[in-house]
Design an enzyme around this catalytic site. Sequence first.
Site, PDB file in Angstrom:
ATOM      1  N   ARG A 105      50.716  17.619 -40.792  1.00 49.24           N
ATOM      2  CA  ARG A 105      52.133  17.281 -41.008  1.00 49.24           C
ATOM      3  C   ARG A 105      52.276  15.822 -41.438  1.00 49.24           C
ATOM      4  O   ARG A 105      53.137  15.497 -42.251  1.00 49.24           O
ATOM      5  CB  ARG A 105      52.928  17.518 -39.734  1.00 49.24           C
ATOM      6  CG  ARG A 105      53.205  18.976 -39.496  1.00 49.24           C
ATOM      7  CD  ARG A 105      54.044  19.140 -38.268  1.00 49.24           C
ATOM      8  NE  ARG A 105      55.206  19.966 -38.573  1.00 49.24           N
ATOM      9  CZ  ARG A 105      56.224  20.137 -37.744  1.00 49.24           C
ATOM     10  NH1 ARG A 105      56.240  19.523 -36.596  1.00 49.24           N
ATOM     11  NH2 ARG A 105      57.234  20.900 -38.062  1.00 49.24           N
ATOM     12  N   ASP A 165      70.503  24.488 -37.444  1.00 52.25           N
ATOM     13  CA  ASP A 165      70.069  25.077 -36.170  1.00 52.25           C
ATOM     14  C   ASP A 165      71.305  25.507 -35.361  1.00 52.25           C
ATOM     15  O   ASP A 165      71.304  26.557 -34.731  1.00 52.25           O
ATOM     16  CB  ASP A 165      69.274  24.060 -35.330  1.00 52.25           C
ATOM     17  CG  ASP A 165      68.223  23.323 -36.136  1.00 52.25           C
ATOM     18  OD1 ASP A 165      67.061  23.299 -35.737  1.00 52.25           O
ATOM     19  OD2 ASP A 165      68.582  22.758 -37.200  1.00 52.25           O
ATOM     20  N   ARG A 168      72.784  28.699 -36.672  1.00 50.92           N
ATOM     21  CA  ARG A 168      71.965  29.844 -36.242  1.00 50.92           C
ATOM     22  C   ARG A 168      72.270  30.180 -34.777  1.00 50.92           C
ATOM     23  O   ARG A 168      72.407  31.344 -34.402  1.00 50.92           O
ATOM     24  CB  ARG A 168      70.477  29.512 -36.387  1.00 50.92           C
ATOM     25  CG  ARG A 168      70.015  29.505 -37.828  1.00 50.92           C
ATOM     26  CD  ARG A 168      68.579  29.023 -37.968  1.00 50.92           C
ATOM     27  NE  ARG A 168      68.116  29.167 -39.338  1.00 50.92           N
ATOM     28  CZ  ARG A 168      67.253  28.338 -39.925  1.00 50.92           C
ATOM     29  NH1 ARG A 168      66.764  27.309 -39.266  1.00 50.92           N
ATOM     30  NH2 ARG A 168      66.877  28.536 -41.175  1.00 50.92           N
ATOM     31  N   HIS A 192      65.432  18.183 -35.752  1.00 52.44           N
ATOM     32  CA  HIS A 192      65.579  19.466 -36.439  1.00 52.44           C
ATOM     33  C   HIS A 192      64.261  20.214 -36.286  1.00 52.44           C
ATOM     34  O   HIS A 192      63.212  19.719 -36.683  1.00 52.44           O
ATOM     35  CB  HIS A 192      65.879  19.213 -37.925  1.00 52.44           C
ATOM     36  CG  HIS A 192      65.746  20.434 -38.787  1.00 52.44           C
ATOM     37  ND1 HIS A 192      66.505  21.560 -38.604  1.00 52.44           N
ATOM     38  CD2 HIS A 192      64.940  20.693 -39.845  1.00 52.44           C
ATOM     39  CE1 HIS A 192      66.172  22.460 -39.515  1.00 52.44           C
ATOM     40  NE2 HIS A 192      65.229  21.959 -40.278  1.00 52.44           N
TER      41      HIS A 192
HETATM   42  P1  6V0 Z   1      60.854  24.088 -53.458  1.00 52.83           P
HETATM   43  O1  6V0 Z   1      61.410  25.400 -53.905  1.00 52.83           O
HETATM   44  O2  6V0 Z   1      59.393  23.820 -53.564  1.00 52.83           O
HETATM   45  O3  6V0 Z   1      61.665  22.952 -54.237  1.00 52.83           O
HETATM   46  C1  6V0 Z   1      61.321  21.602 -54.239  1.00 52.83           C
HETATM   47  C2  6V0 Z   1      61.748  21.041 -55.577  1.00 52.83           C
HETATM   48  O4  6V0 Z   1      61.520  19.640 -55.580  1.00 52.83           O
HETATM   49  C3  6V0 Z   1      60.943  21.631 -56.768  1.00 52.83           C
HETATM   50  O5  6V0 Z   1      61.840  22.164 -57.723  1.00 52.83           O
HETATM   51  C4  6V0 Z   1      60.184  20.426 -57.293  1.00 52.83           C
HETATM   52  O6  6V0 Z   1      59.973  20.480 -58.691  1.00 52.83           O
HETATM   53  C5  6V0 Z   1      61.116  19.290 -56.896  1.00 52.83           C
HETATM   54  N1  6V0 Z   1      60.481  17.980 -56.918  1.00 52.83           N
HETATM   55  C6  6V0 Z   1      59.230  17.647 -56.531  1.00 52.83           C
HETATM   56  N2  6V0 Z   1      59.008  16.350 -56.771  1.00 52.83           N
HETATM   57  C7  6V0 Z   1      60.149  15.840 -57.305  1.00 52.83           C
HETATM   58  C8  6V0 Z   1      60.542  14.549 -57.757  1.00 52.83           C
HETATM   59  N3  6V0 Z   1      59.709  13.495 -57.684  1.00 52.83           N
HETATM   60  N4  6V0 Z   1      61.779  14.395 -58.249  1.00 52.83           N
HETATM   61  C9  6V0 Z   1      62.621  15.447 -58.322  1.00 52.83           C
HETATM   62  N5  6V0 Z   1      62.312  16.691 -57.910  1.00 52.83           N
HETATM   63  C10 6V0 Z   1      61.084  16.881 -57.406  1.00 52.83           C
HETATM   64  O7  6V0 Z   1      61.232  23.836 -51.935  1.00 52.83           O
HETATM   65  P2  6V0 Z   1      62.560  24.335 -51.176  1.00 52.83           P
HETATM   66  O8  6V0 Z   1      63.722  24.191 -52.073  1.00 52.83           O
HETATM   67  O9  6V0 Z   1      62.300  25.646 -50.532  1.00 52.83           O
HETATM   68  O10 6V0 Z   1      62.673  23.248 -49.997  1.00 52.83           O
HETATM   69  C11 6V0 Z   1      62.993  21.912 -50.291  1.00 52.83           C
HETATM   70  C12 6V0 Z   1      62.928  21.045 -49.038  1.00 52.83           C
HETATM   71  O11 6V0 Z   1      63.976  21.383 -48.138  1.00 52.83           O
HETATM   72  C13 6V0 Z   1      61.625  21.207 -48.232  1.00 52.83           C
HETATM   73  O12 6V0 Z   1      61.216  19.933 -47.782  1.00 52.83           O
HETATM   74  C14 6V0 Z   1      62.056  22.074 -47.071  1.00 52.83           C
HETATM   75  O13 6V0 Z   1      61.213  21.919 -45.949  1.00 52.83           O
HETATM   76  C15 6V0 Z   1      63.440  21.534 -46.834  1.00 52.83           C
HETATM   77  N6  6V0 Z   1      64.349  22.380 -46.044  1.00 52.83           N
HETATM   78  C16 6V0 Z   1      65.134  21.752 -45.138  1.00 52.83           C
HETATM   79  C17 6V0 Z   1      66.027  22.459 -44.361  1.00 52.83           C
HETATM   80  C18 6V0 Z   1      66.867  21.726 -43.360  1.00 52.83           C
HETATM   81  O14 6V0 Z   1      67.592  22.344 -42.565  1.00 52.83           O
HETATM   82  N7  6V0 Z   1      66.824  20.400 -43.335  1.00 52.83           N
HETATM   83  C19 6V0 Z   1      66.163  23.857 -44.517  1.00 52.83           C
HETATM   84  C20 6V0 Z   1      65.402  24.484 -45.467  1.00 52.83           C
HETATM   85  C21 6V0 Z   1      64.422  23.792 -46.271  1.00 52.83           C
END
Ligand code: 6V0
Length: 332
Positions: A105, A165, A168, A192
């Site tokens: 992590r 959270d 949920r 979180h």
């Molecule tokens: P995903 O579908 O992999 O999307 C991530 C996006 O970030 C992709 O489209 C990448 O291209 C883009 N990206 C990467 N590097 C860059 C950069 N330098 N500049 C701009 N864009 C970039 O991941 P997903 O959308 O599923 O999740 C995104 C994040 O949200 C993760 O860190 C999850 O862990 C987090 N979440 C947080 C939650 C919360 O309650 N706080 C809940 C759900 C997910």
Amino acid sequence: QAFFKPVQNTAPPSPTKRQTKISVIGTGNVGMAIAQTILTQDLADELALVDAIPDKLRGEMLDLQHAAAFLPRTNIRASVDYSVTVGSDLCIITAGARQNPGESRLSLLQRNVSLFSKIIPPLAKHSPHAILMVVSNPVDVLTYVAWKLSGFPVNRVIGTGTNLDSSRFRFLIADHLDVNAQDVQAYIVGEHGDSSVALWSSISVGGVPILSFLEKQQIAYEKETLEKIHKEVINSAYEVISLKNYTSWAIGYSAASLARSILRDQRKIHPVSVLAKGFYGIDGGDVFLSLPAQLGRGGVLGVTNIHLNEEEAQRLRDSAKAILEVQSQLGL
Ligand code: 6V0
């Protein structure tokens, strides 16, 4: 230049209306769920999308633009260049690296910190008066990182934290009691995820404080059910991810509800990640954790004086300590 003028204007140009602009950084599953909720809920006049992958970004922009005939009017723009975000009122950061198999992590966090060092400074430069909302995980530490890198006042940097959270939690309680989740007042605070703290003492349904009601009736079983519900809350993200690989819809609505409270100055209370130093005996450094906070146009307007019993407060302080330990390894 338009090839034909469909409306013959009879009114003088109106004085410039203040436009509301939201930028979403990262157009993955979460960023797009947030973007589409913002559009359907009519929260912005302008929506700017930024991602690092140009084709995917343009594809997502076009797909949303093609829904214009079914939606309130919003000007949607997208670019890999941060100048597209200029003058934003709210910037929502969902960009994140994904955990590699076997990766710790801390190593994932370090990769996300270096990603944030490319994202936050240009965002802050183009929108110096914006409010930053961090969604990327681990959200509490990354909210601290965003605060440090932006140089913004602390009231203008929040993390979505345990807002999700808590929703949920409210759903599961409502489902168990067969009531409307909107009538369930219940907070999960703290970090979180795994070490979040459920505030049993403040749960009420339609104005009935559940715990004191149960204690008066000497019903022990129901208390255990509540403990089970909190465990279910913690497991629910893992369950959704194991079933569909990511979570998106609930975080989309969660982030949009925070956007509404901020941009429409709703002064609603949400559990979100804020600078927690000084509250409930949390000391030892600058740490972001979710506490019930009042949100409005100025960002975080204050933190509510919710009652925590000693066990709840201690668990919150333990979370803060664990987060501070991780932060101390980041060298920020
Ligand atoms: P995903 O579908 O992999 O999307 C991530 C996006 O970030 C992709 O489209 C990448 O291209 C883009 N990206 C990467 N590097 C860059 C950069 N330098 N500049 C701009 N864009 C970039 O991941 P997903 O959308 O599923 O999740 C995104 C994040 O949200 C993760 O860190 C999850 O862990 C987090 N979440 C947080 C939650 C919360 O309650 N706080 C809940 C759900 C997910």
